[in-house]
Design an enzyme around this catalytic site. Structure first.
Site, PDB file in Angstrom:
ATOM      1  CG  ASP A  37      -2.274  -0.794   0.783  1.00 40.54           C
ATOM      2  OD1 ASP A  37      -2.471  -1.121  -0.124  1.00 40.54           O
ATOM      3  OD2 ASP A  37      -2.767  -0.917   2.064  1.00 40.54           O
ATOM      4  CE  LYS A  59      -7.261   0.169  -1.407  1.00 43.55           C
ATOM      5  NZ  LYS A  59      -7.908  -0.285  -0.190  1.00 43.55           N
ATOM      6  CG  MET A 173      -8.271   7.068   7.082  1.00 44.31           C
ATOM      7  SD  MET A 173      -9.198   5.559   6.420  1.00 44.31           S
ATOM      8  CE  MET A 173      -9.454   4.751   7.980  1.00 44.31           C
TER       9      MET A 173
HETATM   10  C1  LIG Z   1      -6.329   3.483   6.071  1.00 41.36           C
HETATM   11  S1  LIG Z   1      -5.689   3.943   7.606  1.00 41.36           S
HETATM   12  C2  LIG Z   1      -4.692   2.653   7.830  1.00 41.36           C
HETATM   13  C3  LIG Z   1      -4.180   2.626   9.342  1.00 41.36           C
HETATM   14  C4  LIG Z   1      -3.422   1.356   9.566  1.00 41.36           C
HETATM   15  N1  LIG Z   1      -3.748   0.150   9.408  1.00 41.36           N
HETATM   16  C5  LIG Z   1      -2.946   1.581  11.213  1.00 41.36           C
HETATM   17  O1  LIG Z   1      -3.172   0.445  11.871  1.00 41.36           O
HETATM   18  O2  LIG Z   1      -2.198   2.585  11.519  1.00 41.36           O
HETATM   19  C6  LIG Z   1      -4.678   5.466   7.096  1.00 41.36           C
HETATM   20  C7  LIG Z   1      -4.877   6.241   8.349  1.00 41.36           C
HETATM   21  O3  LIG Z   1      -3.880   5.973   9.545  1.00 41.36           O
HETATM   22  C8  LIG Z   1      -3.293   7.268   9.818  1.00 41.36           C
HETATM   23  N2  LIG Z   1      -1.625   6.995   9.902  1.00 41.36           N
HETATM   24  C9  LIG Z   1      -1.062   5.771   9.337  1.00 41.36           C
HETATM   25  N3  LIG Z   1       0.091   5.700   9.500  1.00 41.36           N
HETATM   26  C10 LIG Z   1       0.423   6.991   9.875  1.00 41.36           C
HETATM   27  C11 LIG Z   1       1.470   8.114  10.168  1.00 41.36           C
HETATM   28  N4  LIG Z   1       2.508   7.507  10.045  1.00 41.36           N
HETATM   29  N5  LIG Z   1       1.208   9.121  10.970  1.00 41.36           N
HETATM   30  C12 LIG Z   1      -0.132   9.840  11.022  1.00 41.36           C
HETATM   31  N6  LIG Z   1      -1.033   9.083  10.699  1.00 41.36           N
HETATM   32  C13 LIG Z   1      -0.980   7.839  10.313  1.00 41.36           C
HETATM   33  C14 LIG Z   1      -3.633   8.253   9.372  1.00 41.36           C
HETATM   34  O4  LIG Z   1      -4.839   8.700   9.978  1.00 41.36           O
HETATM   35  C15 LIG Z   1      -4.287   7.743   8.002  1.00 41.36           C
HETATM   36  O5  LIG Z   1      -5.324   8.486   7.301  1.00 41.36           O
END
Ligand SMILES: C[S@@+](CC[C@H](N)C(=O)[O-])C[C@H]1O[C@@H](n2cnc3c(N)ncnc32)[C@H](O)[C@@H]1O
Length: 262
Positions: A37, A59, A173
């Site tokens: 991803d 995505k 998100m």
């Molecule tokens: C589709 S979700 C995936 C979440 C992922 N499965 C997890 O457990 O962190 C994507 C969201 O995760 C958060 N996110 C993921 N990595 C991040 C990072 N390094 N810094 C800030 N937010 C993060 C943000 O809110 C982003 O919009």
């Protein structure tokens, strides 16, 4: 007849390669192909051995270059060819990662799979900015919600239940619907002065953390030009970053001192 392969649904963590699990790291040497991803960092992809095929199905918010149904089919057909497939996702695959949808599809198609958890961004980003999600006297629990729903309609969540000053709220998100989220929470009784942290690119070299309040965060985020993922943490625990010796960006002034002097 070709023997069926296997799909590993793997969490890559928030971006810092040191936060990849040992299990995931070891698996890089055992798979034929990595299907990954957008949120998987370049530093982590650099750990994939040369010679392993890599397929990006990344995505962007509101823009899906490879639709989920097609990703599901890619996984099934690669495994049906006998390949060992790593499906690599940001954070944890079972937390807002659609990993369970992929697992259900694999199961329905008789493809063996295994889930390897990852460090989710809530705990990793909060730790990286000195923000405990729970703390005695500040929060008795934490709730993780998505700020996005698939059909772009209003977020039909239990806003009354979520507007609890004794519980930390972590919003994944949340950028696109930030105004709606803040409005619903304040309408349901959460004070506008409730502290909010916006963590951008958490655990990565370009990490940023903005401290604001429920009433001001929307305007403050608009001034920040964040690029990359953003996680919101809402609740009194946000005040603790300062007590733990962490300095962060502030646009609307010092919330704690403002409140104490009020
Ligand atoms: C589709 S979700 C995936 C979440 C992922 N499965 C997890 O457990 O962190 C994507 C969201 O995760 C958060 N996110 C993921 N990595 C991040 C990072 N390094 N810094 C800030 N937010 C993060 C943000 O809110 C982003 O919009």
């Amino acid at each position: 007849m070709t023997e069926t392969g296997k799909v590993y649904l793997v969490g890559a963590g928030p971006g810092d390669p040191d936060l990849l699990t040992i299990k995931a790291h070891k698996l890089f040497d055992q798979v034929d192909v990595v299907v990954y991803d957008r949120l998987v960092s370049d530093e982590i992809m650099n750990l994939v051995p040369a010679g392993t095929s890599c397929i990006s199905v990344g995505k962007q918010p509101r823009f899906h270059p490879v639709p989920q149904e097609q990703i599901n089919d890619i996984l099934v057909s690669l495994a049906a060819e006998g390949q060992r497939v790593m499906r690599l996702k940001g954070g944890d695959p079972f937390l807002f990662g659609r990993g369970s949808e992929e697992a259900a599809y694999l199961h329905a198609n008789n493809i063996p799979f295994e889930v390897i958890p990852g460090v989710t961004s809530a705990s990793a980003c909060a730790a990286a900015v000195g923000l405990p999600l729970t703390h005695r006297g500040y929060a008795t629990g934490a709730r993780f919600i998505t700020g996005h729903c698939s059909d772009d309609n209003d977020l039909d969540w239990d806003w009354k239940g979520l507007s609890d000053p004794n519980t930390t709220l972590v919003v994944y998100m949340g950028v696109a619907n930030l105004i709606q989220i803040c409005t619903r929470l304040t309408e349901n009784g959460l004070a506008e002065s409730t502290p909010v942290a916006a963590i951008n690119n958490g655990t990565r070299p370009d990490q940023r953390c903005l401290i604001s309040s429920l009433g001001a965060i929307t305007g403050d985020v608009a001034k920040c030009n964040f690029s990359g993922p953003v996680l919101f943490v809402i609740g009194r625990v946000v005040e603790l970053t300062k007590a733990l010796g962490f300095e962060h960006e502030r646009i609307s002034g010092d919330l704690v001192e403002e409140r104490e002097s009020a």
